[in-house]
Structure formats: C-alpha cells, structure tokens
Enzyme design. Structure first.
Site, short mmCIF file in Angstrom:
data_model
loop_
_atom_site.label_atom_id
_atom_site.label_comp_id
_atom_site.label_asym_id
_atom_site.label_seq_id
_atom_site.Cartn_x
_atom_site.Cartn_y
_atom_site.Cartn_z
N PHE A 111 -11.36 2.48 13.70
CA PHE A 111 -10.60 1.41 13.05
C PHE A 111 -10.97 1.27 11.57
CE2 PHE A 111 -10.96 -0.12 17.48
CZ PHE A 111 -9.64 -0.44 17.75
N TYR A 122 -1.11 2.37 1.59
CA TYR A 122 -1.81 2.15 2.86
C TYR A 122 -1.23 3.07 3.95
CZ TYR A 122 -2.63 -0.08 7.37
OH TYR A 122 -2.92 -0.31 8.68
#
Ligand code: UFG
Length: 330
Positions: free
Chosen positions: A72, A140
């Site tokens: 993550f 992103y």
C-alpha cells in the site's frame, strides 16, 4: 509464514491488517508513518522506516520469513501529484522498485498491489472493465500504472506473481469502531461532508455541477473499505495457491453523484450540511463506475457492505466518535 504489509498504518492498509488478524495471520508492517497512524494498527509487528532505505528493508526481510507482500505504501493525493510529480515518482515508483528488488533478493514471489481507478483516466466505457484503455489524467494514476507495469516485468524475469487491485472510491470504517479514515489534509468527499455535519467546516464545496451526468455533478462508485480489505486477503490466498498474475477492479458497480452522496449523508446524520457549488477540480473524470465481474468470478470477491447508506453510516460512527481522527479527542 508471514505477510508483509507496506503502508499498513494507512486507511486501507489498517483495515486489511484487521482482516488478516481475524484469520490469525502473522503480519509484519512497514510504514514510515508520514501519513499513517500507529494507532490504526490492530496488530502486526511494526517496523518504522522507508522502502527506499535499503538497509532498513533488508533487515525486515532478514528477520522475518515473508511469503507474500501487500503493498500500500504510496503517496495518493491527486492534486498534490500534479504539483509535485517528482515526489510521486520517487516515493511510489522508486519505492516499489526497491521493494521488488528486495523481494527478488530474498525469494518472496507474491505481491498484492494497491492500485486505483485513476489508472484509467477519463473512461471510454462505463462500467469500466480491466481491458479498457489506461490513460491516466494525473501523475498519481500514472505512477500507479507504472508500478503495475513494473510488476509485469518482474514476473517475466523473476517469476514474482502479482495481483493489482484497482479500487474505485474507498469509504466507510471498520465495524468495531476502532479504525477509520483520517487523512491530513483530507480531500475525499465523504469525510469532508461528515466534517461539515460535525460543524468542523462551514460547508462542502461541490466541484462542478456542469458535468455530463444526470444532475451535473461527478458520479463515483463507493466501496466499503472492509470489502476492499477482504479482496486483499482473497488475493493473497489466490497467489499462494499458485495463481498467475492478474488485475482486478474493485467497486460495487453503482454510481452515485456528489449531490446524491450529500443527500444520503444528510439523512444519515440528520444534519443540514450546507453545499456550495464551486468550479470543477482539475483532473476529475465525470463518471467512474467499475465492472468487478472479474474479481467476483476469479477471486470469489463478494462485497457485503455495498449499500451507500450503510457505508456512510459506518463512516459517520467513526467520525462522530473520533472528530479529531486518531489524535487524542478533546
Ligand atoms: N468532491 C467535491 N468536493 C470535495 C471533495 C470531492 O465535490 O470537497 C467531488 C470530487 O470532485 C469527485 C467526488 O467528489 O467528483 C469524489 O472525490 P474524492 O476526492 O472523494 O475521490 P476521487 O474520485 O477524486 O478519488 C478517488 C481516490 C483516488 C483515486 C481516484 C480515482 O480517492 O485515490 O478515486 O480517480 F485516484
């Protein structure tokens, strides 16, 4: 046998650790705590450090017998990524490169990767499936796509199998009430709407009401964070049982507009929640709704908390009880 969770002190990471704990797994957590919260960890052995620190990561792999990684750790603010692309390439892309190198060196050959609907950009089809075009509209999403692609070549060269999970809009909080969403700064719709309900903000800014959607505001597919957590556990199981690399969308397949979200939040919280229409936010696609057929069929994923009202209720329970997030409440 242990599972390493990078970024485990973050929002989705901490809920995934809770799901792993429920199964009695041995969990190792790596988090630099730049955005994560120690208090969000309901278990696991925490190593505080950065994936880009080779000696640190080497220690983690040497001290533990790691069978699989759930990855993550990343920066994940769309707006910030447009202003500071270097930060995103360095932390997200280079950080993942360091992790994959270390996995290869230590013989860990399974990785579940936290990816995003932002890899698609403005979709050509709705609902979006995994074969649709990937053309990110922000840095992103571009870095997450680069990370997915990196994994593909580590599979080809080093037999490291990966499952990339492209989430749509994560929301909600753990049913225990112990963990929930706490970002600084907060940019996501549902927590901001709930902060208005709590009286912490005067109003919610609705970013644009001139999109080609039924009410003019953006449509998103909201998925409960604990349903996402379950998908990670299923993905680890699948990889450990010998599966090939794959990519799966995770969403409920139903879209809600910003105005609909605000209305549902009004009825859940029984608060007025003032909304003010403002200009569009850069890089926001009009509609993002997932087809998750593949995850349902191949992973056996069955999201159990899919009603938006229930998702917002669970988030409200967390925000009401923890108005300052993990910081000590007044
Ligand atoms: N929105 C508002 N006002 C706000 C905040 C958000 O109107 O104060 C709107 C946004 O414009 C968007 C919708 O609410 O239309 C949802 O916005 P979020 O910021 O909650 O979520 P995003 O859809 O932008 O982002 C999510 C994930 C990202 C991921 C992206 C995929 O949080 O990590 O989906 O496009 F990249």
């Amino acid at each position: 046998m242990a599972i390493l969770v990078t970024g485990g002190a973050g929002y989705i990471g901490s809920h995934t650790i809770a799901a792993l704990q429920e199964r009695g797994e041995e969990v190792i957590v790596v988090d630099n705590l730049q955005q994560g919260h120690k208090e969000a960890l309901l278990g696991g052995k925490l190593y505080v450090g950065d994936l880009r620190d080779e000696d640190f990561l080497d220690e983690v792999f040497k001290e533990n017998d790691i069978d699989a990684v759930i990855h993550f750790a990343a920066n994940s603010l769309v707006g910030e990524s447009m202003k500071s692309p270097g930060k995103y390439y360095h932390n997200n892309v280079y950080g993942t490169l360091c992790l994959l190198e270390k996995m290869n060196e230590h013989g860990t050959r399974k990785i579940v990767f936290s990816s995003t609907a932002a890899t698609y950009g403005e979709p050509e089809n709705v609902p979006i499936d995994e074969y649709d075009r990937t053309l990110p509209t922000n840095t992103y999403g571009e870095t997450k796509l680069a990370m997915e692609k990196m994994m593909k070549w580590y599979d080809t060269a080093h037999n490291i199998k990966s499952i990339s999970l492209r989430y749509f809009n994560a929301a909600g909080a753990h049913e225990s009430g112990q963990i929930g969403e706490d970002h600084h700064p907060e940019t996501h719709l549902i927590p901001i709407v709930l902060e208005v309900a709590l009286g912490k903000r005067p109003h919610i800014s609705v970013f644009g009401d001139d999109y080609k959607t039924p009410d003019g505001t953006c449509v998103r597919d909201y998925v409960h964070v604990s349903d996402l957590a379950d998908a990670h556990v299923l993905a680890v199981d699948k990889l450990l049982s010998g599966a090939e690399s794959a990519i799966y969308n995770l969403g409920n397949g139903t879209g809600f507009s910003v105005k609909e979200v605000i209305d549902i939040a009004r009825s859940v919280t029984v608060k007025e929640i003032k909304a003010v229409i403002e200009p569009r936010r850069e890089g926001d696609p009009a509609t993002l709704v997932a087809s998750s057929e593949r995850a349902r069929n191949e992973l056996g994923w069955n999201p159990r908390r899919s009603r938006l009202e229930d998702i917002i209720k669970s988030a409200w329970r967390w925000h009401e009880a923890n108005p300052n997030g993990y910081k000590k409440n007044d």
